[in-house]
Design an enzyme around this catalytic site. Structure first.
Site, PDB file in Angstrom:
ATOM      1  CB  SER A 128       5.322  31.444   8.923  1.00 52.18           C
ATOM      2  OG  SER A 128       5.891  32.372   8.030  1.00 52.18           O
ATOM      3  CE1 TYR A 152      12.000  35.176   7.830  1.00 54.29           C
ATOM      4  CE2 TYR A 152       9.850  34.581   7.002  1.00 54.29           C
ATOM      5  CZ  TYR A 152      11.183  34.283   7.199  1.00 54.29           C
ATOM      6  OH  TYR A 152      11.702  33.096   6.766  1.00 54.29           O
ATOM      7  CB  THR A 178      13.329  33.862  11.043  1.00 53.70           C
ATOM      8  OG1 THR A 178      12.468  32.901  11.654  1.00 53.70           O
ATOM      9  CG2 THR A 178      14.197  33.159  10.007  1.00 53.70           C
ATOM     10  CE  LYS A 260      13.290  28.426  11.928  1.00 53.63           C
ATOM     11  NZ  LYS A 260      13.333  28.832  10.519  1.00 53.63           N
ATOM     12  CG  HIS A 284      15.474  29.337   6.389  1.00 53.80           C
ATOM     13  ND1 HIS A 284      15.092  30.417   7.135  1.00 53.80           N
ATOM     14  CD2 HIS A 284      14.453  29.137   5.512  1.00 53.80           C
ATOM     15  CE1 HIS A 284      13.917  30.862   6.714  1.00 53.80           C
ATOM     16  NE2 HIS A 284      13.497  30.091   5.726  1.00 53.80           N
TER      17      HIS A 284
HETATM   18  C1  LIG Z   1       8.320  25.932   2.234  1.00 54.71           C
HETATM   19  C2  LIG Z   1       9.078  26.444   3.411  1.00 54.71           C
HETATM   20  C3  LIG Z   1       8.743  27.688   3.935  1.00 54.71           C
HETATM   21  C4  LIG Z   1       9.409  28.168   5.055  1.00 54.71           C
HETATM   22  N1  LIG Z   1       9.010  29.348   5.605  1.00 54.71           N
HETATM   23  C5  LIG Z   1       9.611  29.799   6.721  1.00 54.71           C
HETATM   24  C6  LIG Z   1       9.134  30.955   7.360  1.00 54.71           C
HETATM   25  O1  LIG Z   1       8.175  31.572   6.938  1.00 54.71           O
HETATM   26  N2  LIG Z   1       9.785  31.362   8.481  1.00 54.71           N
HETATM   27  C7  LIG Z   1      10.862  30.691   9.000  1.00 54.71           C
HETATM   28  O2  LIG Z   1      11.408  31.097  10.011  1.00 54.71           O
HETATM   29  N3  LIG Z   1      11.297  29.568   8.428  1.00 54.71           N
HETATM   30  C8  LIG Z   1      10.695  29.105   7.308  1.00 54.71           C
HETATM   31  N4  LIG Z   1      11.113  27.929   6.756  1.00 54.71           N
HETATM   32  C9  LIG Z   1      12.227  27.172   7.402  1.00 54.71           C
HETATM   33  C10 LIG Z   1      11.694  26.210   8.477  1.00 54.71           C
HETATM   34  O3  LIG Z   1      11.208  26.887   9.583  1.00 54.71           O
HETATM   35  C11 LIG Z   1      12.812  25.275   8.975  1.00 54.71           C
HETATM   36  O4  LIG Z   1      13.904  26.034   9.400  1.00 54.71           O
HETATM   37  C12 LIG Z   1      13.268  24.286   7.895  1.00 54.71           C
HETATM   38  O5  LIG Z   1      12.173  23.812   7.152  1.00 54.71           O
HETATM   39  C13 LIG Z   1      13.992  23.120   8.540  1.00 54.71           C
HETATM   40  O6  LIG Z   1      14.574  22.302   7.586  1.00 54.71           O
HETATM   41  P1  LIG Z   1      13.914  20.925   7.060  1.00 54.71           P
HETATM   42  O7  LIG Z   1      12.644  21.300   6.392  1.00 54.71           O
HETATM   43  O8  LIG Z   1      14.906  20.412   6.066  1.00 54.71           O
HETATM   44  O9  LIG Z   1      13.757  20.040   8.226  1.00 54.71           O
HETATM   45  C14 LIG Z   1      10.465  27.427   5.640  1.00 54.71           C
HETATM   46  C15 LIG Z   1      10.776  26.158   5.114  1.00 54.71           C
HETATM   47  C16 LIG Z   1      10.100  25.663   4.024  1.00 54.71           C
HETATM   48  C17 LIG Z   1      10.440  24.286   3.520  1.00 54.71           C
HETATM   49  O1  LIG Z   2      10.693  30.221   1.831  1.00 51.67           O
HETATM   50  C1  LIG Z   2      11.251  30.331   2.913  1.00 51.67           C
HETATM   51  O2  LIG Z   2      12.142  29.569   3.298  1.00 51.67           O
HETATM   52  C2  LIG Z   2      10.895  31.391   3.791  1.00 51.67           C
HETATM   53  O3  LIG Z   2      11.380  31.413   4.878  1.00 51.67           O
HETATM   54  C3  LIG Z   2       9.970  32.425   3.461  1.00 51.67           C
HETATM   55  C4  LIG Z   2      10.429  33.701   3.265  1.00 51.67           C
HETATM   56  C5  LIG Z   2       9.519  34.688   2.981  1.00 51.67           C
HETATM   57  C6  LIG Z   2       8.212  34.423   2.932  1.00 51.67           C
HETATM   58  C7  LIG Z   2       7.774  33.111   3.141  1.00 51.67           C
HETATM   59  C8  LIG Z   2       8.646  32.119   3.419  1.00 51.67           C
END
Ligand SMILES: Cc1cc2nc3c(=O)[nH]c(=O)nc-3n(C[C@H](O)[C@H](O)[C@H](O)COP(=O)(O)O)c2cc1C
Ligand SMILES: O=C(O)C(=O)c1ccccc1
Length: 388
Positions: A128, A152, A178, A260, A284
């Site tokens: 990420s 991002y 994303t 995404k 997400h």
């Molecule tokens: C704590 C957390 C942080 C996340 N951070 C990002 C991120 O930095 N970039 C991103 O594209 N998606 C982020 N996501 C979304 C995940 O890539 C993914 O789309 C999502 O977790 C899928 O759903 P699920 O966890 O219910 O299976 C994050 C998800 C969680 C739970």
């Molecule tokens: O928390 C999240 O879902 C996420 O995608 C995110 C957004 C910014 C910074 C870190 C994670």
């Protein structure tokens, strides 16, 4: 990996009659429970929570229940093939580790633990932009194992271009952009807990080491972290982006570009029109638009538009092997695993993430065999029935 699932299953049963007291959970709900036990409210709800009333999180899970597998018999399923091909590379299985930021709030080893676990399992790890560790350190921890970078898109185009350049230089083989997070959603638990990790300097590892980002600060983040965090907060999201901006990215990288957060069939069409290399159907994990449709519900329509011209991946709600089978049968080439990995990380660091991935892969392999299918690339809608 023929019979991978049976090997894992056998190794878990092998500890009979004296199960290892250190044994980790197998049941998804127990992993989540373990995470709840070891994490404070702030980090736990940051991971487990969703946007608003969490109706999208519920929709993600319900969408899987609407489809039923109809197993076929006597189909010679003793030797199975889990491999998938994407952008000229062959991967061991259709599982990928979703891009997840700020993993230092979950475990001190953060992204290094999950990246190493993914590497051990041959699961591509998607780093990420909001990782606590810089992308180069994560890449180094993984050696030659497959890795993609999630972007991002910063308000400052110099930072965006710099991230892409660094990702290429450190060995990432695809860029996942994303699109669904131009700003953080309304997340009730985080607001209640007054918890936003970035404000305490977590999840900014790529930014604070970035020459373009640092060049806009009057003092280095080490000397004046508070100002650097303020600058991060002002520039992190970019709600002004339009489809025309995709050309900027294309100009800056020769790596495959995946979008995404695609849910609408018209956006799938626009993705094709703008020459991207793949899309990821995702909401997400229900963390952005409360009230959005379940990601699996969106998948068939997106695939109808894409018509196999570029790969369609999906995430949001993958918890068990059967979920993977359903997503693949509905047209996904691969799936991203999100929260299950984070519960594994919270409970047991690298070993936890590895077991979560290993068990999901084994479950998927066995479910596929029992459904009468021999290869993940051969899965299609004929193995499913929609229940009304
Ligand atoms: C704590 C957390 C942080 C996340 N951070 C990002 C991120 O930095 N970039 C991103 O594209 N998606 C982020 N996501 C979304 C995940 O890539 C993914 O789309 C999502 O977790 C899928 O759903 P699920 O966890 O219910 O299976 C994050 C998800 C969680 C739970
Ligand atoms: O928390 C999240 O879902 C996420 O995608 C995110 C957004 C910014 C910074 C870190 C994670």
């Amino acid at each position: 990996m023929p019979n991978f699932g049976n090997q894992v299953q056998f190794s878990l049963y092998q500890t009979m009659p004296n199960p290892d007291p250190e044994r980790l959970p197998v049941v998804y709900e127990e992993w989540e429970k373990r995470a709840r036990e070891v994490l404070e409210d702030g980090p736990f709800y940051y991971v487990a929570g969703g946007a608003g009333g969490e109706s999208t999180m519920q929709a993600n899970l319900q969408a899987f229940n609407r489809w039923k597998i109809v197993p076929r018999m006597l189909r010679e399923v003793d030797d199975r093939d889990l491999t998938v091909e994407l952008f000229g590379d062959t991967y061991d299985s259709p599982l990928m580790h979703a891009p997840i930021g700020v993993q230092s709030i979950i475990h001190p080893d953060g992204e290094l633990a999950s990246a190493r676990a993914s590497a051990e399992m041959g699961v591509p790890y998607i780093t990420s932009s909001a990782s606590t560790k810089p992308m180069e350190e994560i890449a180094k921890a993984m050696g030659d194992a497959p890795k993609w970078f999630q972007l991002y898109w910063n308000k400052d185009q110099d930072v965006t271009a710099s991230f892409v350049k660094r990702a290429e230089a450190s060995g990432y083989s695809a860029i996942v952009v994303t699109l669904d997070t131009p700003m953080m959603a309304w997340r009730e638990y985080d607001l209640k807990n007054v918890y936003l990790p970035f404000l305490i300097g977590e999840g900014v590892g790529n930014y604070f080491t970035d020459p373009a980002f640092c060049s806009k600060l009057s003092k280095s983040p080490k000397v004046d972290p508070a100002s650097a965090i303020m600058h991060w907060a002002k520039t992190f999201g970019n709600p002004g982006l339009t489809w025309d901006d995709i050309a900027f990215l294309r100009k800056h990288t020769r790596l495959p570009i995946l979008l995404k957060g695609i849910l609408h069939p018209d956006d799938a069409k626009l993705a094709l029109d703008h020459g991207v290399d793949g899309v990821i159907v995702s909401n997400h994990g229900g963390r952005q638009v409360d009230g959005a449709l379940g990601a699996l519900e969106a998948l068939p329509q997106v695939c109808d538009v894409i018509q196999d011209r570029i790969p369609v991946l999906m995430d949001s709600g993958i918890r068990r092997g059967a979920d993977v089978i359903k997503a693949l049968a509905l047209g996904a080439k691969a799936v991203l695993v999100g929260r299950p990995c984070m519960y594994g990380l919270a409970a047991a660091g690298e070993r936890g993430v590895k077991e979560v991935l290993q068990n999901m892969m084994a479950d998927m392999d066995i479910t596929m065999a029992l459904a009468g299918e021999r290869s993940v690339s051969g899965l299609d809608k004929s193995v499913l029935r929609e229940s009304k």
